[in-house]
Design an enzyme around this catalytic site. Structure first.
Site, PDB file in Angstrom:
ATOM      1  N   THR A  69       0.677  -1.366   0.106  1.00 37.11           N
ATOM      2  CA  THR A  69      -0.466  -0.140  -0.120  1.00 37.11           C
ATOM      3  C   THR A  69       0.866   1.841   0.161  1.00 37.11           C
ATOM      4  O   THR A  69       0.514   2.257  -0.942  1.00 37.11           O
ATOM      5  CB  THR A  69      -1.016  -0.194   1.206  1.00 37.11           C
ATOM      6  OG1 THR A  69      -1.215  -1.490   1.004  1.00 37.11           O
ATOM      7  CG2 THR A  69      -2.221   1.126   1.305  1.00 37.11           C
ATOM      8  N   VAL A  70       1.900   1.343   1.099  1.00 34.28           N
ATOM      9  CA  VAL A  70       2.485   2.815   0.993  1.00 34.28           C
ATOM     10  C   VAL A  70       3.386   2.639  -0.003  1.00 34.28           C
ATOM     11  O   VAL A  70       4.418   3.259  -0.619  1.00 34.28           O
ATOM     12  CB  VAL A  70       2.971   2.601   2.745  1.00 34.28           C
ATOM     13  CG1 VAL A  70       4.064   4.225   2.517  1.00 34.28           C
ATOM     14  CG2 VAL A  70       2.229   2.381   3.680  1.00 34.28           C
ATOM     15  N   GLU A 119      10.093   9.562   9.343  1.00 34.86           N
ATOM     16  CA  GLU A 119       8.748  10.211   9.415  1.00 34.86           C
ATOM     17  C   GLU A 119       7.482   9.841   9.559  1.00 34.86           C
ATOM     18  O   GLU A 119       6.376   9.581  10.725  1.00 34.86           O
ATOM     19  CB  GLU A 119       8.615  12.127   9.132  1.00 34.86           C
ATOM     20  CG  GLU A 119       7.895  12.530   8.840  1.00 34.86           C
ATOM     21  CD  GLU A 119       7.339  13.626  10.359  1.00 34.86           C
ATOM     22  OE1 GLU A 119       8.795  13.956  10.415  1.00 34.86           O
ATOM     23  OE2 GLU A 119       6.451  13.241  11.312  1.00 34.86           O
ATOM     24  N   VAL A 159       5.480   7.504  12.885  1.00 34.24           N
ATOM     25  CA  VAL A 159       4.469   7.497  13.754  1.00 34.24           C
ATOM     26  C   VAL A 159       3.075   8.637  13.096  1.00 34.24           C
ATOM     27  O   VAL A 159       3.694   9.528  11.665  1.00 34.24           O
ATOM     28  CB  VAL A 159       4.952   8.642  14.192  1.00 34.24           C
ATOM     29  CG1 VAL A 159       3.859   8.850  15.576  1.00 34.24           C
ATOM     30  CG2 VAL A 159       6.178   8.512  14.963  1.00 34.24           C
ATOM     31  N   ILE A 216       0.909  13.053   8.927  1.00 36.36           N
ATOM     32  CA  ILE A 216       1.219  14.290   9.458  1.00 36.36           C
ATOM     33  C   ILE A 216       3.166  14.572  10.491  1.00 36.36           C
ATOM     34  O   ILE A 216       3.418  14.007  10.652  1.00 36.36           O
ATOM     35  CB  ILE A 216       0.766  13.932  11.308  1.00 36.36           C
ATOM     36  CG1 ILE A 216      -0.861  13.685  11.262  1.00 36.36           C
ATOM     37  CG2 ILE A 216       1.270  15.812  11.778  1.00 36.36           C
ATOM     38  CD1 ILE A 216      -1.701  13.435  12.284  1.00 36.36           C
ATOM     39  N   GLY A 256     -12.540  -1.758   5.961  1.00 39.69           N
ATOM     40  CA  GLY A 256     -11.567  -1.294   5.921  1.00 39.69           C
ATOM     41  C   GLY A 256     -10.316  -0.983   6.480  1.00 39.69           C
ATOM     42  O   GLY A 256      -9.335  -0.431   6.333  1.00 39.69           O
ATOM     43  N   GLU A 279      -7.921  -4.044  10.679  1.00 39.16           N
ATOM     44  CA  GLU A 279      -7.130  -5.923  10.234  1.00 39.16           C
ATOM     45  C   GLU A 279      -7.990  -6.827  10.481  1.00 39.16           C
ATOM     46  O   GLU A 279      -8.541  -6.946  11.056  1.00 39.16           O
ATOM     47  CB  GLU A 279      -5.803  -6.218  10.639  1.00 39.16           C
ATOM     48  CG  GLU A 279      -4.957  -4.476  10.110  1.00 39.16           C
ATOM     49  CD  GLU A 279      -4.027  -4.873   9.007  1.00 39.16           C
ATOM     50  OE1 GLU A 279      -4.679  -5.164   7.500  1.00 39.16           O
ATOM     51  OE2 GLU A 279      -3.527  -3.421   8.836  1.00 39.16           O
ATOM     52  N   ASP A 303       0.838  -1.294  18.568  1.00 33.09           N
ATOM     53  CA  ASP A 303       1.133  -0.220  17.599  1.00 33.09           C
ATOM     54  C   ASP A 303       0.823   1.090  18.293  1.00 33.09           C
ATOM     55  O   ASP A 303       1.726   1.636  18.041  1.00 33.09           O
ATOM     56  CB  ASP A 303      -0.127  -0.206  16.492  1.00 33.09           C
ATOM     57  CG  ASP A 303       0.790   0.408  15.130  1.00 33.09           C
ATOM     58  OD1 ASP A 303       1.042   0.216  14.306  1.00 33.09           O
ATOM     59  OD2 ASP A 303      -1.027   1.570  15.698  1.00 33.09           O
ATOM     60  N   LYS A 341       4.545   3.705  18.803  1.00 31.69           N
ATOM     61  CA  LYS A 341       4.530   5.003  18.302  1.00 31.69           C
ATOM     62  C   LYS A 341       4.605   5.968  19.161  1.00 31.69           C
ATOM     63  O   LYS A 341       5.412   7.302  19.139  1.00 31.69           O
ATOM     64  CB  LYS A 341       3.689   5.707  17.514  1.00 31.69           C
ATOM     65  CG  LYS A 341       2.986   4.446  16.399  1.00 31.69           C
ATOM     66  CD  LYS A 341       1.952   5.546  16.137  1.00 31.69           C
ATOM     67  CE  LYS A 341       1.543   4.583  14.774  1.00 31.69           C
ATOM     68  NZ  LYS A 341       0.123   4.186  14.326  1.00 31.69           N
TER      69      LYS A 341
END
Lengths: 432, 432
Positions: free
Chosen positions: B13-14, B129, B132, B136, B187, B190, B201, B205
């Site tokens: 995805t990223v 960056e 997290v 943003i 979606g 998960e 998670d 962060k």
């Protein structure tokens, strides 16, 4: 280890904050930049005035050139305000190869490009984070944090005084005049509040934001400005009934390479992130093509918040000095300035009118809009007590500024209209 | 003009978002960094999988070392996820003098210090960056924008899945299980939601944020973690009645040189800026000694928002390459790690208990608190229909974690107590 020497022009609210942060946070500065930071010389107007910080009287001077020409001083921090004279000082300081940090939005809005060009030529840094939205690091976020994105819209609550006034009007149902007086007593508004309440202060900040966000030389004169002095408690109360919050909003919008920058009281849906920004707080909402919606919130003014931004810029200068790369971060505008014309500016509108209580009045009004293909999102009609009039409040769907202005002038000529009471732009409804 | 060559590990995805932004925003990249940017090689798991971007099949490889050892590649973008194996790849790439941009919070939370040390030794940049709060630019804001300030508190809504679930539970009054199911269908969660809903998670962060904000080597193991699986719709509804909003909050707090980092469902006053952060959005609230309250809001995940952060980091690397200053921006922690003990962690608490409907029940409970000098901000008592019980909901004033935990265990032993239903930390009330 040699200390880095700093000179200050000005020792008012922000200047005192800068001196205090440099003193208080010396350990952090040492850690980040690797050497002590020392205030060497400070320009003041009065050597004997009592100040919010203890400062050695020996450091003070009435002569700006004792600071500007001091060979020991590496960085000049300008927190004196003013435009023409201050510009000359900064240009002279740049000739002396001093790096500049300034909190002066008036100066940057008017002469930022000229100053940046001069600084870049002399390999000097010129940073001005504190000029927009005080303690919020919004300029860095636009330039670095969102470096890879294409920013298409910015909306800012960038004036604390007007946000304080509108918040209180909305919460207490009081009039503009009452709240302004109260704000002045509490120190949230200047005794001469014109530049705030007429929107000029916000316009300066929006010009700076638009320049950086759109990479285009937007001038202060390109910003259309309307202040909050005509906002009535009725307008606010009707907005509320319809699910909207009134804010003084700076809008910078870009599409098809053309920009529009304006400042005006406008309505936002209550669910919009900016609608919850209250009192003297500032926030800048940024819409990027890839990133989507982001918002940066914080104190827009005040001694220490603004000074934080100034000293963070100073840290940036010092880091660059250590790396030997000063004067190389400014990027020239990527695009030629192109401004939107009224037929290219689209928004929803709030319109409040008094109509004569006659059969068919609403139909005549509606006709003017439907001729131009503009429909309504919401309508509210109420009788006005003791008068043979009705109050009609309309929220339109999107219309061009040109169409809406034409309708307004035609409305004045309609015989059923007693008075057009007010009109506001409506933003943030996802209709863009 | 020679193009800068980039290699990717991962094309999920990223990764697809990164490829798209590099392509779409080529003109902006050219303008900012002065040369074209080109994707040279991409590690994938399956050469034939259909993807969200068109990419030349020739660029794909199944062998990580085809990317890592490619002499032409200047910057390696890691968007494959995973910890142990990925760490080896990145360390090997650093040995090959490749700059690293990663979106991998698991890896940075676990091995960030080791990787940064290796990168700095080889004069390589390592930016993260995107690890997290997705889009943003919070890490830059902590490091640069607030460089001159001392950050004493950070509170983050840094997990979109749990914020979506709690927002919907609060709006619809539905149960956790119902909303989780819906979120999975849409979606927003998960199929295996454990790391999100159990708070892990968010903990990763918060460890990264605390490290940067407090300049202290906080490890993942130092973060106390509680997820949202036990949050009931009753808890949310009572919170609302008392003027509070339930959020999964990461808290990083520092005082007297000692830090506390935790993740838990907690209550915020409705007027707190974080309380209005809804659905899948993220936000980080930062309290600096000088700047006061700031907040950074935006999308915490998603292909393009996260990719924006990755490519903005890439721009940072490229600017450093142009200036010849790579690998020199990382700053070692300023402070030794010191963690707060339970008697040093202070908070308000929400407590919900079922008590037997007996004379003097409340008095017995109150006594436990007043023995330790803890008073109540709010109490709500209601009869429970059909049972000989009453529901008592209490918001305490500040108490140490030690005192509160002791009271909790003593409550269990009180004969008037039927059940301690739930307890939550209450934050953001200005009682710090």
């Amino acid at each position: 280890m040699k200390a880095i020497k700093v000179g200050l022009l000005g020792l008012g609210t922000v200047g005192c904050g800068v001196v205090r942060i440099i003193e208080d946070h010396q350990d952090k500065l040492m850690h980040v930049v690797g050497c002590p930071v020392e205030v060497k010389k400070v320009l003041v107007k009065d050597l004997d005035k009592k100040r919010a910080v203890n400062i050695d009287r020996e450091l003070l001077t009435l002569d700006p050139y004792e600071v500007i020409n001091d060979k020991d001083i590496d960085v000049l921090i300008e927190v004196m305000g003013g435009i023409d004279e201050t510009k000359i000082y900064l240009l002279d300081a740049i000739q002396e190869k001093k790096h500049i940090v300034t909190a002066n939005k008036d100066l940057i809005a008017a002469h930022g490009t000229e100053l940046l060009t001069a600084a870049t030529e002399k390999k000097c840094d010129l940073f001005y984070e504190a000029s927009v939205a005080g303690g919020i690091p919004i300029l860095r976020s636009l330039v670095d944090g969102l470096a890879s994105d294409r920013i298409n819209k910015m909306m800012g609550i960038v004036n604390g005084t007007t946000n304080y006034i509108l918040t209180k009007m909305s919460k207490n149902g009081s009039s503009y005049e009452e709240i302004l007086k109260e704000a002045q007593e509490l120190g949230f508004a200047e005794s001469d509040p014109e530049s705030d309440v007429e929107g000029l202060d916000a316009a300066r900040k929006m010009a700076i934001l638009a320049r950086l966000g759109f990479s285009m030389n937007v001038d202060l004169e390109d910003v259309s400005v309307k202040g909050i002095t005509q906002v009535s408690d009725d307008d606010i109360s009707y907005s509320k009934q319809l699910g909207y919050t009134m804010k003084l909003i700076g809008i910078a919008d870009r599409s098809s390479g053309k920009a529009e920058v304006s400042v005006q009281p406008a309505l936002l849906p209550d669910s919009h992130p900016l609608a919850a920004v209250n009192n003297e707080y500032n926030a800048v909402y940024v819409y990027g093509e890839a990133v989507g919606e982001t918002m940066f919130y914080g104190p827009g003014a005040g001694s220490l918040p603004t000074a934080t931004a100034v000293v963070s810029d100073l840290v940036g200068v010092l880091k660059n000095m250590r790396l030997g790369v000063n004067g190389r971060s400014a990027v020239a505008p990527q695009y030629d300035k192109q401004l939107k014309q009224p037929h290219e500016i689209f928004a929803q509108y709030f319109l409040r009118i008094h109509v004569k209580d006659q059969v068919g009045a609403l139909a005549k009004i509606t006709a003017l809009f439907s001729e131009r293909g503009i429909s309504f999102e919401k309508i509210l009609q109420l009788p006005l007590k003791g008068e043979n009039l009705a109050e009609i409040v309309i929220i339109t769907h999107k219309a061009s500024k040109k169409d809406f202005d034409e309708i307004l002038s035609e409305l004045h000529d309609l015989d059923v209209i007693d008075q057009v009471k007010s009109k506001y732009r409506v933003e943030g409804n996802g209709e863009s």
